[in-house]
Design a protein around this motif. Structure first.
Motif, mmCIF file in Angstrom:
data_model
loop_
_atom_site.group_PDB
_atom_site.id
_atom_site.type_symbol
_atom_site.label_atom_id
_atom_site.label_comp_id
_atom_site.label_asym_id
_atom_site.label_seq_id
_atom_site.Cartn_x
_atom_site.Cartn_y
_atom_site.Cartn_z
ATOM 1 N N GLN A 118 -22.021 -5.692 12.411
ATOM 2 C CA GLN A 118 -22.855 -6.250 12.263
ATOM 3 C C GLN A 118 -21.747 -6.823 10.512
ATOM 4 O OE1 GLN A 118 -26.103 -4.155 11.673
ATOM 5 N NE2 GLN A 118 -27.144 -5.136 13.639
ATOM 6 N N THR A 119 -22.430 -8.252 10.147
ATOM 7 C CA THR A 119 -21.942 -8.644 8.494
ATOM 8 C C THR A 119 -23.011 -8.615 7.651
ATOM 9 O OG1 THR A 119 -21.280 -10.902 9.006
ATOM 10 C CG2 THR A 119 -19.830 -9.659 9.169
ATOM 11 N N HIS A 120 -23.227 -8.621 6.616
ATOM 12 C CA HIS A 120 -23.528 -9.189 5.761
ATOM 13 C C HIS A 120 -23.387 -9.198 4.381
ATOM 14 C CE1 HIS A 120 -24.783 -5.129 4.831
ATOM 15 N NE2 HIS A 120 -24.473 -4.415 6.233
ATOM 16 N N GLU A 121 -23.287 -9.607 2.897
ATOM 17 C CA GLU A 121 -23.386 -9.939 1.660
ATOM 18 C C GLU A 121 -23.351 -8.601 1.589
ATOM 19 O OE1 GLU A 121 -21.592 -12.156 -0.116
ATOM 20 O OE2 GLU A 121 -21.992 -13.019 1.943
ATOM 21 N N GLY A 122 -22.130 -7.835 0.292
ATOM 22 C CA GLY A 122 -22.474 -6.970 -0.625
ATOM 23 C C GLY A 122 -20.738 -5.605 -0.432
ATOM 24 N N TYR A 123 -21.801 -4.521 -0.225
ATOM 25 C CA TYR A 123 -20.855 -3.384 -1.010
ATOM 26 C C TYR A 123 -21.435 -2.315 -1.077
ATOM 27 C CZ TYR A 123 -16.348 -2.012 -1.949
ATOM 28 O OH TYR A 123 -15.267 -1.150 -2.091
ATOM 29 N N GLU A 124 -20.939 -1.721 0.603
ATOM 30 C CA GLU A 124 -21.082 0.234 1.264
ATOM 31 C C GLU A 124 -21.048 0.888 0.677
ATOM 32 O OE1 GLU A 124 -24.204 0.884 4.857
ATOM 33 O OE2 GLU A 124 -23.536 -0.216 4.327
ATOM 34 N N TRP A 125 -21.802 2.201 0.223
ATOM 35 C CA TRP A 125 -21.015 3.537 0.335
ATOM 36 C C TRP A 125 -21.659 4.310 1.010
ATOM 37 C CZ3 TRP A 125 -23.105 7.912 -1.381
ATOM 38 C CH2 TRP A 125 -22.245 9.195 -2.085
ATOM 39 N N LEU A 126 -20.895 5.229 1.557
ATOM 40 C CA LEU A 126 -21.829 6.568 3.050
ATOM 41 C C LEU A 126 -21.035 7.583 2.428
ATOM 42 C CD1 LEU A 126 -20.284 6.677 5.485
ATOM 43 C CD2 LEU A 126 -21.099 4.163 5.812
ATOM 44 N N TYR A 127 -21.948 8.731 2.339
ATOM 45 C CA TYR A 127 -21.543 10.164 1.951
ATOM 46 C C TYR A 127 -21.840 10.611 3.554
ATOM 47 C CZ TYR A 127 -21.281 14.527 0.018
ATOM 48 O OH TYR A 127 -20.110 16.141 -0.295
ATOM 49 N N VAL A 128 -21.146 11.838 4.202
ATOM 50 C CA VAL A 128 -21.758 12.038 5.176
ATOM 51 C C VAL A 128 -22.195 13.726 4.811
ATOM 52 C CG1 VAL A 128 -21.043 13.394 7.595
ATOM 53 C CG2 VAL A 128 -20.205 11.178 6.323
ATOM 54 N N LEU A 129 -23.856 14.330 5.185
ATOM 55 C CA LEU A 129 -24.122 15.309 5.188
ATOM 56 C C LEU A 129 -23.942 16.331 6.001
ATOM 57 C CD1 LEU A 129 -27.334 14.091 3.249
ATOM 58 C CD2 LEU A 129 -25.434 15.247 1.789
ATOM 59 N N SER A 130 -24.379 15.832 7.354
ATOM 60 C CA SER A 130 -24.123 16.978 7.843
ATOM 61 C C SER A 130 -23.826 16.227 9.231
ATOM 62 C CB SER A 130 -25.390 17.350 8.509
ATOM 63 O OG SER A 130 -26.809 16.795 8.862
ATOM 64 N N GLY A 131 -23.340 16.463 10.323
ATOM 65 C CA GLY A 131 -22.739 15.966 11.649
ATOM 66 C C GLY A 131 -21.781 14.987 11.994
#
Length: 189
Positions: A118-131
Motif C-alpha cells: 500500500q501507499t499513503h502520504e507520510g513517513y513511518e518508523w517501526l521498531y521490532v520488540l519481539s518476533g
C-alpha cells in the motif's frame, strides 16, 4: 460551561484543518450537513452531543478534547485496542495531529496471504520488540529481528508481515495522514 462551549467551534476548525479535510469530506463521513458544520465552526450554532459524537469519532479525539474540558491530572493513556485485518493496534498516544505512536501485535502471516503493498502520504518508523517482521518496501524484501528499526517514506509501496510462527510485536510511529491508505492499482499483464 459557556467558555467551554465557545471554544468548540475553533477546536473543530483546527482539528479539520490539521487533518487536511474539507467541510464536504467531514459531512460525508459524519452525515452532518456542510452548513451545520460551518455554523458549528464559526460559533453560530451551539454544539450538541448528537453533533459532537460523530465529529469526535471522525477526528479520533475524546469529547473532553472537543470541549476543552479541564485535565484530570492522570497522564496514563487509556485507549482501547483496535483490531484491523487480524492485527491489534494499541494506541500509545492520545493527542490529535502530529506523530501518533502505536504498539502493534501482528499474527503469523501465510506467504500466500494475498495482501498487497500500500501507499499513503507520510513517513513511518517501526521498531521490532519481539518476533520477526518482513518489510516489503518497493522492490526490497527485508526481515527485521528484535531490536531492529526501519524508517521509510510511505509513498513507496510497502507491506508489513510476520513470517514467524508466533505473534510479533512492534512499536510504530506515524502521522494522521497514515489513516488514508490507498492500494496501488496493478499494471495489466
Amino acid at each position: 460551561m459557556a467558555k467551554a462551549l465557545a471554544s468548540v467551534g475553533p477546536q473543530l476548525r483546527s482539528l479539520r484543518q490539521k487533518r487536511d479535510l474539507t467541510l464536504t469530506q467531514v459531512a460525508e463521513t459524519t452525515g452532518i450537513s456542510v452548513s451545520t458544520l460551518s455554523r458549528l465552526e464559526s460559533g453560530d450554532r451551539k454544539p450538541t452531543l448528537e453533533l459532537l459524537l460523530p465529529l469526535a469519532e471522525t477526528y479520533q479525539v475524546t469529547l473532553d478534547e472537543l470541549v476543552d474540558a479541564p485535565e484530570t491530572g492522570d497522564p496514563r493513556v487509556r485507549q482501547r485496542p483496535v483490531e484491523r485485518n487480524g492485527q491489534i493496534y494499541i494506541p500509545l498516544t492520545r493527542r490529535p495531529g502530529g506523530v501518533q505512536a502505536f504498539k502493534q501485535i501482528i499474527p503469523p502471516t501465510a506467504p500466500d496471504c494475498g495482501l498487497e503493498q500500500q501507499t499513503h502520504e507520510g513517513y513511518e518508523w517501526l521498531y521490532v520488540l519481539s518476533g520477526l517482521i518482513r518489510l516489503r518496501l518497493g522492490e526490497h524484501d527485508i526481515v527485521l529481528t528484535p531490536g531492529e528499526a526501519a524508517e521509510f517514506d510511505t509513498r513507496v509501496p510497502h507491506l508489513v508481515l510476520n513470517p514467524g510462527t508466533e505473534p510479533a510485536e512492534i512499536i510504530s510511529l506515524f502521522g494522521p495522514q497514515g489513516e488514508r491508505v490507498h492500494v496501488r492499482a496493478r499494471p495489466k499483464a
